[in-house]
Design an enzyme around this catalytic site. Structure first.
Site, PDB file in Angstrom:
ATOM      1  CG  ASN A   1      59.034  55.567  62.787  1.00 33.01           C
ATOM      2  OD1 ASN A   1      58.985  55.940  63.971  1.00 33.01           O
ATOM      3  ND2 ASN A   1      60.137  55.660  62.054  1.00 33.01           N
ATOM      4  CD1 TRP A   2      52.930  57.181  64.979  1.00 34.05           C
ATOM      5  CD2 TRP A   2      52.495  57.771  67.098  1.00 34.05           C
ATOM      6  NE1 TRP A   2      51.659  56.769  65.271  1.00 34.05           N
ATOM      7  CE2 TRP A   2      51.357  57.109  66.563  1.00 34.05           C
ATOM      8  CE3 TRP A   2      52.443  58.232  68.413  1.00 34.05           C
ATOM      9  CZ2 TRP A   2      50.192  56.905  67.317  1.00 34.05           C
ATOM     10  CZ3 TRP A   2      51.279  58.024  69.163  1.00 34.05           C
ATOM     11  CH2 TRP A   2      50.175  57.369  68.609  1.00 34.05           C
ATOM     12  CE  LYS A   3      60.083  59.139  60.327  1.00 37.64           C
ATOM     13  NZ  LYS A   3      60.953  59.504  59.247  1.00 37.64           N
TER      14      LYS A   3
ATOM     15  CG  HIS B   1      64.128  54.450  60.968  1.00 35.99           C
ATOM     16  ND1 HIS B   1      64.615  55.664  60.560  1.00 35.99           N
ATOM     17  CD2 HIS B   1      62.921  54.293  60.379  1.00 35.99           C
ATOM     18  CE1 HIS B   1      63.724  56.225  59.757  1.00 35.99           C
ATOM     19  NE2 HIS B   1      62.688  55.421  59.631  1.00 35.99           N
TER      20      HIS B   1
ATOM     21  CD  GLU C   1      64.281  59.327  60.514  1.00 27.86           C
ATOM     22  OE1 GLU C   1      63.714  59.113  61.599  1.00 27.86           O
ATOM     23  OE2 GLU C   1      63.667  59.607  59.462  1.00 27.86           O
TER      24      GLU C   1
ATOM     25  CD  GLU D   1      61.676  52.640  56.447  1.00 26.75           C
ATOM     26  OE1 GLU D   1      60.512  53.008  56.380  1.00 26.75           O
ATOM     27  OE2 GLU D   1      62.463  53.041  57.308  1.00 26.75           O
TER      28      GLU D   1
ATOM     29  N   GLY E   1      60.719  60.662  53.986  1.00 20.92           N
ATOM     30  CA  GLY E   1      60.397  62.042  54.337  1.00 20.92           C
ATOM     31  C   GLY E   1      60.663  63.040  53.226  1.00 20.92           C
TER      32      GLY E   1
ATOM     33  CB  SER F   1      57.379  59.330  50.366  1.00 19.65           C
ATOM     34  OG  SER F   1      58.403  60.181  50.860  1.00 19.65           O
TER      35      SER F   1
ATOM     36  N   GLY G   1      56.015  56.785  57.883  1.00 19.03           N
ATOM     37  CA  GLY G   1      56.451  57.849  58.784  1.00 19.03           C
ATOM     38  C   GLY G   1      55.431  58.976  58.799  1.00 19.03           C
ATOM     39  N   GLY G   2      55.695  60.005  58.006  1.00 18.22           N
ATOM     40  CA  GLY G   2      54.876  61.230  58.009  1.00 18.22           C
ATOM     41  C   GLY G   2      53.372  60.983  57.962  1.00 18.22           C
TER      42      GLY G   2
HETATM   43  C1  PEP Z   1      60.006  56.149  58.003  1.00 11.96           C
HETATM   44  O1  PEP Z   1      60.309  56.955  58.841  1.00 11.96           O
HETATM   45  O2  PEP Z   1      60.230  54.944  58.218  1.00 11.96           O
HETATM   46  C2  PEP Z   1      59.401  56.607  56.759  1.00 11.96           C
HETATM   47  C3  PEP Z   1      59.228  55.741  55.803  1.00 11.96           C
HETATM   48  O3  PEP Z   1      59.053  57.929  56.694  1.00 11.96           O
HETATM   49  P1  PEP Z   1      58.131  58.628  55.563  1.00 11.96           P
HETATM   50  O4  PEP Z   1      56.919  57.760  55.389  1.00 11.96           O
HETATM   51  O5  PEP Z   1      57.791  59.963  56.139  1.00 11.96           O
HETATM   52  O6  PEP Z   1      58.936  58.716  54.328  1.00 11.96           O
END
Ligand code: PEP
Length: 252
Positions: free
Chosen positions: A9-11, A95, A97, A167, A173, A213, A234-235
């Site tokens: 997920n590049w957000k 998600h 967010e 999640e 994050g 993470s 994500g990251g």
């Molecule tokens: C996400 O945005 O779905 C996520 C899991 O982010 P991260 O891996 O950065 O925690």
């Protein structure tokens, strides 16, 4: 046997040239992987070019949201027909967010998921508790509410096209990964819930990803758990070397 699925997920990251650069590197490194499903989910503006970049590779492209209406006067929204017209195959829905900053609810997640299925897209439906909810001992109540509320009104056939992503919001994050035992406990809870809502065959066939993470160092242990079928990243999906390493390490 459920096939594992690793989605990035590049957000709201990456300009056009940065997105192209990331895809060039990913194609060279993991463009031929078939043992797990690999998906990248760039922002809307890069969907077409990313689909183009993924041609002749096994990498699929997903969007980060979908609106439930068909075409119309809905400024700023993107509908299912637009996504499929550029070759998108998956869509992340609900998600945390979006739930936290954009008023997403179980009801809107449900409508978006229905729209995605109608257009032949594979929804990745996100559920997860926040820190206060976990500390108050409400994790399972929240997960039950998210799963039942988001997925009400679907048939068993629909369910087989849906990927669930657990999640925990406190792990997104933050660098704090749920331990593989904590994640497995919730994944098992979700699978048992799916069994009650549908049947054993559906519950056992559905893929449930973990997100929060995820890194090259923890993916192997996470996917070794019996109910964890991959990751939503994500990251670590923003850099080719870490995302490719996650994909490779998920196959170990
Ligand atoms: C996400 O945005 O779905 C996520 C899991 O982010 P991260 O891996 O950065 O925690």
């Amino acid at each position: 046997m459920r096939k594992k699925i690793i989605a990035g997920n590049w957000k709201m990251y990456k300009t056009a040239s940065e997105a192209a650069e990331l895809m060039d590197a990913l194609k060279k490194d993991i463009g031929g992987v078939s043992a797990v499903d690999v998906v990248v989910c760039p922002p809307f503006v890069h969907l077409g070019s990313t689909v183009e970049a993924c041609k002749a590779t096994s990498i699929a492209v997903g969007a980060q949201n979908i609106y439930w209406e068909e075409f119309g006067a809905f400024t700023g929204e993107v509908c299912g027909a637009m996504l499929t017209s550029v070759g998108v195959k998956y869509v992340i829905i609900g998600h945390s967010e979006r739930r936290q900053f954009f008023g997403e609810t179980n009801e809107t997640v449900n409508k978006r998921t229905k729209a995605a299925l109608k257009h032949g897209l594979k929804p990745i439906v996100c559920v997860g508790e926040n820190l206060a909810e976990r500390e108050a001992g409400r994790t399972f109540d929240v997960i039950r509410d998210h799963v039942m509320g988001s997925l009400s009104g679907f048939t068993k056939e629909d369910m087989l096209k849906i990927v669930l992503a657990y999640e925990p919001v406190w792990a997104i994050g933050t660098g704090k990964t749920a331990t593989s035992q904590q994640a497995q406990e919730v994944h098992k809870f979700i699978r048992d819930l799916l069994l009650k809502m549908f049947d054993r065959a559906t519950a056992e066939a559905m893929r449930i990803q973990y997100g929060g993470s995820v890194k090259p160092e923890n993916i192997t242990e996470l996917v070794a758990q019996p109910d964890i079928d991959g990751a939503l990243v994500g990251g670590a999906s923003l850099k080719a070397d870490s995302f490719a390493a996650i994909v490779r390490n998920s196959m170990n």
